[in-house]
Design a protein around this motif. Structure first.
Motif, mmCIF file in Angstrom:
data_model
loop_
_atom_site.group_PDB
_atom_site.id
_atom_site.type_symbol
_atom_site.label_atom_id
_atom_site.label_comp_id
_atom_site.label_asym_id
_atom_site.label_seq_id
_atom_site.Cartn_x
_atom_site.Cartn_y
_atom_site.Cartn_z
ATOM 1 N N LEU A 99 -3.924 -2.568 -3.702
ATOM 2 C CA LEU A 99 -3.049 -3.154 -2.695
ATOM 3 C C LEU A 99 -2.453 -4.476 -3.180
ATOM 4 N N PHE A 100 -2.067 -4.521 -4.466
ATOM 5 C CA PHE A 100 -1.589 -5.773 -5.042
ATOM 6 C C PHE A 100 -0.184 -5.696 -5.616
ATOM 7 N N ALA A 101 0.474 -4.539 -5.588
ATOM 8 C CA ALA A 101 1.746 -4.397 -6.307
ATOM 9 C C ALA A 101 2.898 -3.866 -5.461
ATOM 10 N N ASN A 102 2.736 -3.768 -4.146
ATOM 11 C CA ASN A 102 3.813 -3.304 -3.267
ATOM 12 C C ASN A 102 4.378 -1.953 -3.679
ATOM 13 N N GLU A 103 3.494 -1.049 -4.076
ATOM 14 C CA GLU A 103 3.903 0.299 -4.449
ATOM 15 C C GLU A 103 3.892 1.218 -3.226
ATOM 16 N N LEU B 113 10.275 2.533 -1.573
ATOM 17 C CA LEU B 113 10.113 3.666 -0.660
ATOM 18 C C LEU B 113 10.241 5.015 -1.371
ATOM 19 N N TYR B 114 11.037 5.083 -2.438
ATOM 20 C CA TYR B 114 11.174 6.347 -3.171
ATOM 21 C C TYR B 114 9.926 6.695 -3.976
ATOM 22 N N GLY B 115 9.054 5.722 -4.223
ATOM 23 C CA GLY B 115 7.812 5.995 -4.944
ATOM 24 C C GLY B 115 7.964 6.119 -6.444
ATOM 25 N N PHE B 116 8.950 5.392 -7.020
ATOM 26 C CA PHE B 116 9.241 5.500 -8.448
ATOM 27 C C PHE B 116 8.752 4.300 -9.265
ATOM 28 N N ALA B 117 7.748 3.583 -8.803
ATOM 29 C CA ALA B 117 7.326 2.370 -9.515
ATOM 30 C C ALA B 117 6.995 2.655 -10.975
ATOM 31 N N GLY B 118 6.408 3.815 -11.251
ATOM 32 C CA GLY B 118 6.063 4.177 -12.619
ATOM 33 C C GLY B 118 7.139 4.964 -13.335
ATOM 34 N N LEU B 119 8.210 5.312 -12.633
ATOM 35 C CA LEU B 119 9.304 6.084 -13.234
ATOM 36 C C LEU B 119 10.475 5.200 -13.660
ATOM 37 N N PRO C 199 13.377 12.595 -17.628
ATOM 38 C CA PRO C 199 12.635 13.031 -16.443
ATOM 39 C C PRO C 199 12.839 12.106 -15.242
ATOM 40 N N SER C 200 12.923 10.797 -15.489
ATOM 41 C CA SER C 200 13.096 9.851 -14.383
ATOM 42 C C SER C 200 14.443 10.021 -13.697
ATOM 43 N N ILE C 201 15.510 10.141 -14.472
ATOM 44 C CA ILE C 201 16.832 10.247 -13.869
ATOM 45 C C ILE C 201 16.997 11.581 -13.154
ATOM 46 N N ARG C 202 16.374 12.623 -13.667
ATOM 47 C CA ARG C 202 16.444 13.924 -12.975
ATOM 48 C C ARG C 202 15.670 13.874 -11.659
ATOM 49 N N ALA C 203 14.560 13.146 -11.658
ATOM 50 C CA ALA C 203 13.812 12.974 -10.408
ATOM 51 C C ALA C 203 14.626 12.161 -9.403
#
Length: 387
Positions: free
Chosen positions: A61-65, A251-257, A285-289
């Motif tokens: 709970l430290f990175a606003n993901e 909100l999209y959930g792409f912090a690691g993408l 893969p990231s841009i396709r997602a």
């Protein structure tokens, strides 16, 4: 000085850390603006940080993901793209720009893609600032852009928040002088999760952009009830001298993408782009997602609903323990704690819960990112042992 908020090195902070509505019972009343700047938190290296993170971390709970993403459509797109990830995603980036341009009603030349918003923040600072220049931001606020400006010996002018923990637009405007090259606005603001009145902000940007470039960081705008009515992209469409940065990391959930983009006047895009890795730093893969996720209303509404449920659970936990908090317009909540910040963070970490702390207004504060309900329950259990 402000606690470091740089996405480049959030893993280096020594604290494993996490709205603009009228204050309700259990929320913080207005208080005088801080008399002194926020204190900087000593940093650790990635290796030192890794040693501190327990193997059985119960709540990150430290990175606003966004722990609810990415969407199933995004995961499927990533899987299907693996066979072609040996190729540069040339056409896919263009397709993504087309999608954004159509939705926002802007020209393609007004958009620059990047791997998250971090390269955009960095590039803008390097493009506009040099020794003897200055950048204005709120204090506390997200520090990435002004820290990059400091790296090239520009001055960082920090303006304390209002009594309601919001950006003080009047004070920020008064701070502008002949050295000012950028005014940085983070709305909703990080770490306080507060927003400023949309009409006031748009009027501010219209006036100030005639004097100096205004950078509006809208990383958390998707958590607002009406992102389209709040964004400053409308001001850009009127020809104003503004940069808006967006990211899929929240909100999209792409912090690691790592997908983000900026919207600005075509000449501004051309000016900033040489300083930025731009689309070349985005993986196939990231841009396709991102292509299948962009404006996926069903997924976004579901993720927002889950975020709100977890946030309400957190509010209830804090109130039950006698704590006040700043009402949040994002996916994190800030509240004052009753012990020294580093000690609080260390004790929470011993219990498998990672949070962050700040020190301002002569208080120590905890910022809690919104996680899944099981993570919020882990926070509540650990917090009650310390409160």
């Amino acid at each position: 000085m402000s606690a470091s908020m740089n996405r480049r090195h959030w893993l280096k902070t020594s604290t494993m850390l996490t709205g603009g509505l009228a204050f309700l019972p259990g929320t913080l009343p207005a208080v005088p603006a801080p008399a002194s700047p926020v204190k900087r938190i000593k940093s650790l290296s990635d290796t030192e940080y890794g040693r501190l993170m327990p193997p059985d971390l119960k709540a990150r709970l430290f990175a606003n993901e966004n722990p609810f993403g990415p969407s199933d459509k995004a995961k499927k797109a990533i899987s299907e793209s693996l066979e072609t990830c040996c190729r540069y995603p040339l056409t896919e980036v263009e397709e993504m720009i087309d999608k954004i341009a159509a939705y926002e009603g802007v020209a393609k030349e007004m958009i620059m893609m990047s791997s998250g918003s971090t390269p955009i923040l960095q590039a803008t600072a390097l493009c506009y600032c040099k020794a003897g220049d200055s950048v204005i931001s709120a204090d506390p606020s997200y520090a990435d852009l002004p820290e990059h400006a400091e790296a090239v010996n520009a001055k960082w002018i920090k303006v304390p928040l209002t009594a309601e923990f919001k950006l003080d637009l009047d004070a920020m405007e008064k701070a502008i002088d002949n050295t000012t090259k950028l005014v940085y606005i983070c709305n909703p603001n990080n770490p306080t999760a507060t927003i400023v009145d949309t009409v006031r902000l748009k009027d501010f940007c219209e006036r100030v952009s005639k004097k100096v470039m205004v950078f509006v960081d809208e990383a958390y705008i998707d958590y607002l009830p009406d992102p389209q009515g709040t964004t400053l992209i409308e001001n850009i469409k009127k020809g104003q001298n503004i940069i808006v940065a967006r990211t899929f990391s929240k909100l999209y959930g792409f912090a690691g993408l790592r997908i983000g983009y900026m919207v600005a006047q075509p000449e501004t895009v051309k000016k900033v782009e040489p300083f930025c890795v731009s689309w070349f730093g985005i993986s196939g893969p990231s841009i396709r997602a991102a292509l299948v996720s962009y404006q996926d209303k069903e997924y976004l509404q579901d993720a927002l609903k889950k975020t709100i449920a977890s946030k309400e659970f957190l509010y209830k936990t804090l109130k039950s323990e006698g704590y006040e908090y700043i009402p949040s317009s994002a996916n994190f909540v800030m509240f004052p704690i009753k012990m020294e910040g580093q000690r609080f963070v260390d004790e929470m970490m011993k219990r498998g819960v990672g949070v962050r702390f700040w020190e301002f207004n002569n208080k120590h504060w905890c910022r809690v990112s919104i996680g899944r309900i099981d993570e919020m329950e882990a926070f509540a259990t650990a917090f009650k042992e310390l409160s």
